[in-house]
Design a protein around this motif. Structure first.
Motif, PDB file in Angstrom:
ATOM      1  N   GLY A 175      18.449   4.644   6.962  1.00 38.97           N
ATOM      2  CA  GLY A 175      18.646   3.429   7.752  1.00 38.97           C
ATOM      3  C   GLY A 175      17.383   2.653   8.055  1.00 38.97           C
ATOM      4  O   GLY A 175      17.416   1.678   8.794  1.00 38.97           O
ATOM      5  N   LEU A 176      16.247   3.082   7.483  1.00 42.30           N
ATOM      6  CA  LEU A 176      15.012   2.346   7.720  1.00 42.30           C
ATOM      7  C   LEU A 176      14.016   2.615   6.604  1.00 42.30           C
ATOM      8  O   LEU A 176      14.151   3.569   5.860  1.00 42.30           O
ATOM      9  CB  LEU A 176      14.391   2.735   9.065  1.00 42.30           C
ATOM     10  N   TRP A 177      13.054   1.736   6.487  1.00 44.75           N
ATOM     11  CA  TRP A 177      11.940   1.928   5.552  1.00 44.75           C
ATOM     12  C   TRP A 177      10.668   1.955   6.372  1.00 44.75           C
ATOM     13  O   TRP A 177      10.485   1.146   7.279  1.00 44.75           O
ATOM     14  CB  TRP A 177      11.869   0.786   4.559  1.00 44.75           C
ATOM     15  N   LEU A 178       9.788   2.869   6.051  1.00 48.33           N
ATOM     16  CA  LEU A 178       8.528   2.996   6.785  1.00 48.33           C
ATOM     17  C   LEU A 178       7.372   2.516   5.915  1.00 48.33           C
ATOM     18  O   LEU A 178       7.301   2.816   4.732  1.00 48.33           O
ATOM     19  CB  LEU A 178       8.289   4.451   7.176  1.00 48.33           C
ATOM     20  N   MET A 179       6.473   1.776   6.547  1.00 51.29           N
ATOM     21  CA  MET A 179       5.242   1.314   5.893  1.00 51.29           C
ATOM     22  C   MET A 179       4.095   1.608   6.840  1.00 51.29           C
ATOM     23  O   MET A 179       4.201   1.353   8.039  1.00 51.29           O
ATOM     24  CB  MET A 179       5.294  -0.193   5.620  1.00 51.29           C
ATOM     25  N   GLU A 180       3.020   2.144   6.300  1.00 49.43           N
ATOM     26  CA  GLU A 180       1.864   2.418   7.147  1.00 49.43           C
ATOM     27  C   GLU A 180       1.285   1.114   7.686  1.00 49.43           C
ATOM     28  O   GLU A 180       0.864   1.022   8.825  1.00 49.43           O
ATOM     29  CB  GLU A 180       0.803   3.181   6.363  1.00 49.43           C
ATOM     30  N   ARG A 181       1.287   0.108   6.850  1.00 46.86           N
ATOM     31  CA  ARG A 181       0.772  -1.200   7.239  1.00 46.86           C
ATOM     32  C   ARG A 181       1.696  -2.251   6.635  1.00 46.86           C
ATOM     33  O   ARG A 181       2.068  -2.152   5.473  1.00 46.86           O
ATOM     34  CB  ARG A 181      -0.643  -1.391   6.712  1.00 46.86           C
ATOM     35  N   TRP A 182       2.074  -3.241   7.419  1.00 48.37           N
ATOM     36  CA  TRP A 182       2.979  -4.284   6.954  1.00 48.37           C
ATOM     37  C   TRP A 182       2.353  -5.074   5.803  1.00 48.37           C
ATOM     38  O   TRP A 182       1.225  -5.546   5.905  1.00 48.37           O
ATOM     39  CB  TRP A 182       3.331  -5.234   8.092  1.00 48.37           C
ATOM     40  N   ASN A 183       3.102  -5.136   4.718  1.00 49.10           N
ATOM     41  CA  ASN A 183       2.685  -5.937   3.578  1.00 49.10           C
ATOM     42  C   ASN A 183       3.939  -6.648   3.069  1.00 49.10           C
ATOM     43  O   ASN A 183       4.764  -6.042   2.374  1.00 49.10           O
ATOM     44  CB  ASN A 183       2.090  -5.053   2.480  1.00 49.10           C
ATOM     45  N   ASP A 242       4.523  -8.814   0.754  1.00 47.17           N
ATOM     46  CA  ASP A 242       4.694  -8.881  -0.694  1.00 47.17           C
ATOM     47  C   ASP A 242       5.257  -7.566  -1.249  1.00 47.17           C
ATOM     48  O   ASP A 242       6.147  -7.575  -2.108  1.00 47.17           O
ATOM     49  CB  ASP A 242       3.372  -9.220  -1.387  1.00 47.17           C
ATOM     50  N   GLU A 243       4.747  -6.438  -0.767  1.00 47.32           N
ATOM     51  CA  GLU A 243       5.259  -5.148  -1.228  1.00 47.32           C
ATOM     52  C   GLU A 243       6.686  -4.910  -0.747  1.00 47.32           C
ATOM     53  O   GLU A 243       7.508  -4.339  -1.468  1.00 47.32           O
ATOM     54  CB  GLU A 243       4.353  -4.015  -0.770  1.00 47.32           C
ATOM     55  N   PHE A 244       6.990  -5.370   0.458  1.00 46.98           N
ATOM     56  CA  PHE A 244       8.344  -5.219   0.974  1.00 46.98           C
ATOM     57  C   PHE A 244       9.334  -6.020   0.123  1.00 46.98           C
ATOM     58  O   PHE A 244      10.374  -5.503  -0.291  1.00 46.98           O
ATOM     59  CB  PHE A 244       8.413  -5.664   2.436  1.00 46.98           C
ATOM     60  N   VAL A 245       9.007  -7.273  -0.157  1.00 45.18           N
ATOM     61  CA  VAL A 245       9.883  -8.118  -0.977  1.00 45.18           C
ATOM     62  C   VAL A 245      10.034  -7.522  -2.378  1.00 45.18           C
ATOM     63  O   VAL A 245      11.132  -7.499  -2.940  1.00 45.18           O
ATOM     64  CB  VAL A 245       9.355  -9.576  -1.035  1.00 45.18           C
ATOM     65  N   ALA A 246       8.956  -7.007  -2.939  1.00 43.48           N
ATOM     66  CA  ALA A 246       9.022  -6.389  -4.264  1.00 43.48           C
ATOM     67  C   ALA A 246       9.937  -5.160  -4.243  1.00 43.48           C
ATOM     68  O   ALA A 246      10.705  -4.932  -5.186  1.00 43.48           O
ATOM     69  CB  ALA A 246       7.627  -6.004  -4.745  1.00 43.48           C
ATOM     70  N   ALA A 247       9.892  -4.370  -3.175  1.00 40.42           N
ATOM     71  CA  ALA A 247      10.747  -3.185  -3.063  1.00 40.42           C
ATOM     72  C   ALA A 247      12.214  -3.591  -2.939  1.00 40.42           C
ATOM     73  O   ALA A 247      13.088  -2.984  -3.577  1.00 40.42           O
ATOM     74  CB  ALA A 247      10.324  -2.336  -1.867  1.00 40.42           C
ATOM     75  N   VAL A 248      12.495  -4.604  -2.144  1.00 36.50           N
ATOM     76  CA  VAL A 248      13.868  -5.093  -2.017  1.00 36.50           C
ATOM     77  C   VAL A 248      14.356  -5.621  -3.367  1.00 36.50           C
ATOM     78  O   VAL A 248      15.481  -5.330  -3.790  1.00 36.50           O
ATOM     79  CB  VAL A 248      13.982  -6.178  -0.928  1.00 36.50           C
ATOM     80  N   GLN A 249      13.516  -6.371  -4.056  1.00 38.89           N
ATOM     81  CA  GLN A 249      13.890  -6.912  -5.360  1.00 38.89           C
ATOM     82  C   GLN A 249      14.189  -5.799  -6.356  1.00 38.89           C
ATOM     83  O   GLN A 249      15.124  -5.895  -7.152  1.00 38.89           O
ATOM     84  CB  GLN A 249      12.795  -7.827  -5.902  1.00 38.89           C
TER      85      GLN A 249
END
Length: 74
Positions: free
Chosen positions: A10-18, A20-27
């Motif tokens: 139910g969630l995605w964890l990122m050490e630091r908000w990025n 571009d990487e988030f959008v790439a992962a969703v894509q």
């Protein structure tokens, strides 16, 4: 998926908000989930990786189509 994103239940964890990487992962999830025979199938596939607050509505739609009650109401 990027090694900077850790998918959880139910969630995605990122050490630091990025963004571009988030959008790439969703894509990537969207690309791997389609094509499908219809939007409901594609949405269900996406929902396995990226749960969203309205995912129950697909179940309601399927049940209504077959004359069944909502699985979410008593």
């Amino acid at each position: 998926m990027s090694d900077t994103i850790t998918p959880g239940s139910g969630l995605w964890l990122m050490e630091r908000w990025n963004p571009d990487e988030f959008v790439a992962a969703v894509q990537l999830v969207v690309d791997k989930s389609s094509p499908g025979p219809d939007w409901g199938v594609v949405a269900a596939r996406i929902g396995r990786s990226i749960p969203w607050e309205f995912d129950y509505k697909y179940d309601d739609q399927v049940n209504r189509r077959h004359g069944l009650p909502s699985p979410w109401q008593p």
